[in-house]
Design an enzyme around this catalytic site. Structure first.
Site, PDB file in Angstrom:
ATOM      1  N   HIS B 129       0.721  -1.068   0.149  1.00  0.00           N
ATOM      2  CA  HIS B 129      -0.439   0.146   0.335  1.00  0.00           C
ATOM      3  C   HIS B 129       0.323   0.910   0.027  1.00  0.00           C
ATOM      4  O   HIS B 129       1.869   0.733   0.819  1.00  0.00           O
ATOM      5  CB  HIS B 129      -1.069   0.135   1.413  1.00  0.00           C
ATOM      6  CG  HIS B 129      -1.617   1.164   1.163  1.00  0.00           C
ATOM      7  ND1 HIS B 129      -1.506   2.109   1.922  1.00  0.00           N
ATOM      8  CD2 HIS B 129      -3.351   1.077   1.337  1.00  0.00           C
ATOM      9  CE1 HIS B 129      -2.836   2.643   1.639  1.00  0.00           C
ATOM     10  NE2 HIS B 129      -4.036   2.254   1.785  1.00  0.00           N
ATOM     11  N   ASP B 205       3.755  -4.485   7.666  1.00  0.00           N
ATOM     12  CA  ASP B 205       1.825  -3.154   8.057  1.00  0.00           C
ATOM     13  C   ASP B 205       0.969  -4.364   8.087  1.00  0.00           C
ATOM     14  O   ASP B 205       1.006  -5.355   7.458  1.00  0.00           O
ATOM     15  CB  ASP B 205       2.289  -2.967   6.581  1.00  0.00           C
ATOM     16  CG  ASP B 205       0.610  -1.931   6.629  1.00  0.00           C
ATOM     17  OD1 ASP B 205      -0.509  -2.154   6.761  1.00  0.00           O
ATOM     18  OD2 ASP B 205       1.082  -1.613   5.647  1.00  0.00           O
ATOM     19  N   GLN B 208      -4.296  -5.190   7.295  1.00  0.00           N
ATOM     20  CA  GLN B 208      -4.810  -5.426   6.723  1.00  0.00           C
ATOM     21  C   GLN B 208      -4.914  -7.486   7.558  1.00  0.00           C
ATOM     22  O   GLN B 208      -5.693  -8.002   7.108  1.00  0.00           O
ATOM     23  CB  GLN B 208      -4.982  -5.780   5.626  1.00  0.00           C
ATOM     24  CG  GLN B 208      -5.181  -4.059   4.545  1.00  0.00           C
ATOM     25  CD  GLN B 208      -6.937  -4.272   4.420  1.00  0.00           C
ATOM     26  OE1 GLN B 208      -7.676  -4.595   4.807  1.00  0.00           O
ATOM     27  NE2 GLN B 208      -6.708  -3.209   3.929  1.00  0.00           N
ATOM     28  N   LYS B 231     -10.237  -0.588  10.542  1.00  0.00           N
ATOM     29  CA  LYS B 231     -10.233  -1.211   9.539  1.00  0.00           C
ATOM     30  C   LYS B 231     -10.447  -3.163  10.593  1.00  0.00           C
ATOM     31  O   LYS B 231     -10.581  -3.813  10.529  1.00  0.00           O
ATOM     32  CB  LYS B 231      -8.758  -2.213   9.177  1.00  0.00           C
ATOM     33  CG  LYS B 231      -8.366  -0.790   8.246  1.00  0.00           C
ATOM     34  CD  LYS B 231      -7.883  -1.159   7.387  1.00  0.00           C
ATOM     35  CE  LYS B 231      -6.910   0.069   6.796  1.00  0.00           C
ATOM     36  NZ  LYS B 231      -8.140   0.613   5.272  1.00  0.00           N
ATOM     37  N   CYS B 373      -5.035   2.782  -3.408  1.00  0.00           N
ATOM     38  CA  CYS B 373      -3.695   3.048  -2.698  1.00  0.00           C
ATOM     39  C   CYS B 373      -2.313   1.829  -3.625  1.00  0.00           C
ATOM     40  O   CYS B 373      -1.808   1.751  -2.465  1.00  0.00           O
ATOM     41  CB  CYS B 373      -3.891   3.219  -1.564  1.00  0.00           C
ATOM     42  SG  CYS B 373      -4.771   4.978  -1.386  1.00  0.00           S
TER      43      CYS B 373
END
Lengths: 130, 416
Positions: B129, B205, B208, B231, B373
């Site tokens: 991303h 990261d 997600q 999220k 993104c």
């Protein structure tokens, strides 16, 4: 919104008019909608009197951006640059018909933005078409 | 629906906790929310916790001596402890940030400026991303370091063949746990030990992943883990950075001002201990408290259950979408629910993804369309835009059916 996808819109999307490039354009402009990546380039052939003799557009994007740009190019030949610069959002909406939702207005206006900035020669001089 | 599995019954129960899912759209359609990879919906318990803070004990934290200030401080730090436990770290290793993006920027500026120099390399993947790419581009510009990329193949899988060469001379590996466009789950258990062996630190990261998979940062053996509350059922404007304690101790401050200091004179200052050293100014107190309640909700349902549920729904969706191939529907990325994190990217014939999303919207079906993104990934794959449906614990087979019916409508309108 589903009202929007009429046959003539799909026709302009799949068979865009005046699509491609001019051999020796007098003015060009290009812009994209950074949110969705839709991109349009306009090329104009202008004579010494400032009359548009020919036009081509190119780009990639949704049916709304591509069809509205295609329809715009049908009404440009024979117009003065001043007249092109004065084209309005309403004129585009009249062309494409009803049903553009606020979230898609930027798509519908991308072609107009680019065409006007080609006519004016400065993208920054024109306020957002929101 | 003919058969009712346990997970469907539970998804039906779960939906009752999310008030927005009971609200019809303007067109009177059931809201079919398939954009949780962008942001998740919020359960009543989280909404109530935000409300209760503002109505009952709104006060600034850490120095107030009065009752509601003490209560706010306790709730704020208690939330930190719960979010820390949720990912398997100690509260002293969890820094509040605005979101995963800010967490990554914190590392890029604080750790990066102090530890990365000319000739150093930072290894990323081609599926990152923008939030785990642009901060490293800027760090490379500041320091003269170079960026390298673990390639992604046309199936959407990371290519690990040349990994050791790529890691040679790397100061840091920064990698998404789950890719946001294709849902690819990075095989961290194979990658992290090799990064360790090469002497690189590892930033994951987790934006997600933390909402969808059981995450244990000590088992992952990463140095940094970044994630966002919004999220994972929590509020917007709050996220967290996990970092190993010794690394946090050694890192210089990022943002500076109140709350992050120990002593201040006109000419110099000394700084608070981590994690507060990295939390300048008044924090998002309500957000942190809401984040704590959100992870309580997730832990209560169970991340194992959530993962299995999403795998099943994703499997059903892949199957149903495959049946639409006759209309030109094409699914991108790994088509194995075990390999992806509840995210499916696709295109429908020559219909632009934005038009697909607009038509789906008329049926109450919310999906995302565009570059997600990940513009370099889209360029590499040669896609202008994709449509993306993403699933979460409150989605069920009815949502998949609504998606399929709406796609059939889009195919009809576009005469596919």
């Amino acid at each position: 919104m589903d009202d929007f996808y009429r046959d003539y819109i799909l026709d302009h999307y799949r068979n865009p008019r005046n699509f491609g490039h001019l051999e020796a354009p007098t003015v060009t402009a290009e812009d994209l909608n950074p949110l969705c990546g839709d991109r349009i380039r306009m090329e104009l052939l202008v004579d010494a009197d400032g009359t548009v003799k020919d036009v081509r557009f190119s780009g990639k994007g949704c049916a709304i951006s591509q069809a509205s740009a295609s329809m715009l190019t049908e009404n440009v030949r024979g117009k003065s640059l001043e007249a092109v610069a004065k084209l309005t959002k309403e004129a585009v909406l009249e062309n494409v018909g009803i049903g553009i939702s606020p979230t898609r207005m930027k798509c519908a206006m991308l072609g107009l933005r680019v065409l006007k900035s080609a006519a004016i020669g400065s993208l920054a001089a024109w306020p957002d078409e929101e | 629906m003919t058969t009712l599995h346990l997970s469907e019954r539970s998804a039906v129960e779960i939906r009752k906790d999310f008030p927005i899912l009971a609200r019809p759209t303007v067109r009177g359609k059931r809201l079919v929310y398939l954009d949780s990879a962008a942001t998740s919906q919020k359960p009543n318990s989280v909404i109530d916790a935000l409300d209760a803070y503002y109505r009952e004990y709104n006060a600034n934290i850490h120095r107030g001596v009065y009752e509601i200030a003490a209560r706010a401080t306790e709730a704020f730090e208690n939330a930190r402890a719960r979010v820390a436990r949720f990912i398997g770290c100690s509260p002293g290793e969890l820094v509040w940030t605005r979101n995963a993006t800010e967490a990554i920027n914190l590392v890029a500026y604080s750790w990066g400026n102090a530890n990365v120099g000319p000739g150093d390399a930072i290894l990323l993947t081609e599926m990152e991303h923008h939030s785990n790419l642009v901060p490293w581009q800027l760090l490379a510009n500041r320091t003269g370091a170079t960026l390298r990329f673990i390639p992604i193949d046309e199936r959407g899988e990371l290519v690990l063949d040349g990994l050791d060469d790529l890691l040679d001379g790397c100061k840091l590996l920064a990698i998404a746990h789950v890719g946001n466009t294709l849902g690819t789950i990075a095989p961290l258990e194979r990658i992290v030990p090799r990064a360790r062996a090469a002497g690189a630190l590892v930033l994951v990261d987790g934006a997600q992943a933390a909402p969808h998979l059981p995450v244990d940062v000590s088992a992952l053996d990463c140095d940094f883990y970044a994630f966002s509350a919004h999220k994972m059922l929590g509020p917007t404007g709050i996220g967290a950075l996990y970092a190993k304690r010794a690394i946090l101790e050694a890192m210089p401050p990022f943002l500076s001002g109140g709350d992050m200091i120990r002593t201040v004179e006109y000419g110099r200052s000394t700084f608070n201990d981590p994690p507060w050293k990295f939390e300048a100014g008044t924090s998002n107190i309500a957000g942190a408290i809401g984040f704590g309640v959100a992870v309580d909700y997730l832990a209560d349902v169970g991340l194992g259950w959530i993962r299995e549920h999403e795998k099943r729904i994703t499997g059903v969706a892949l199957e149903r979408l495959a049946a639409l191939e006759r209309t030109g529907l094409h699914v991108y990325g790994p088509k194995d629910p075990d390999r992806i994190g509840g995210v499916i990217s696709f295109n429908l014939g020559d219909v632009h993804a934005h038009d697909v999303a607009s038509i789906l919207d008329t049926e109450g079906v919310c999906i995302r369309a565009g570059h997600h993104c990940t513009m370099p990934l889209m360029d590499k794959m040669g896609w202008h835009a994709t449509a993306r449906a993403s699933f979460y614990l409150y989605n069920d087979e009815d949502d998949v059916e609504a998606l399929v019916r709406a796609l059939e409508k889009a195919a009809r309108i576009f005469k596919l």
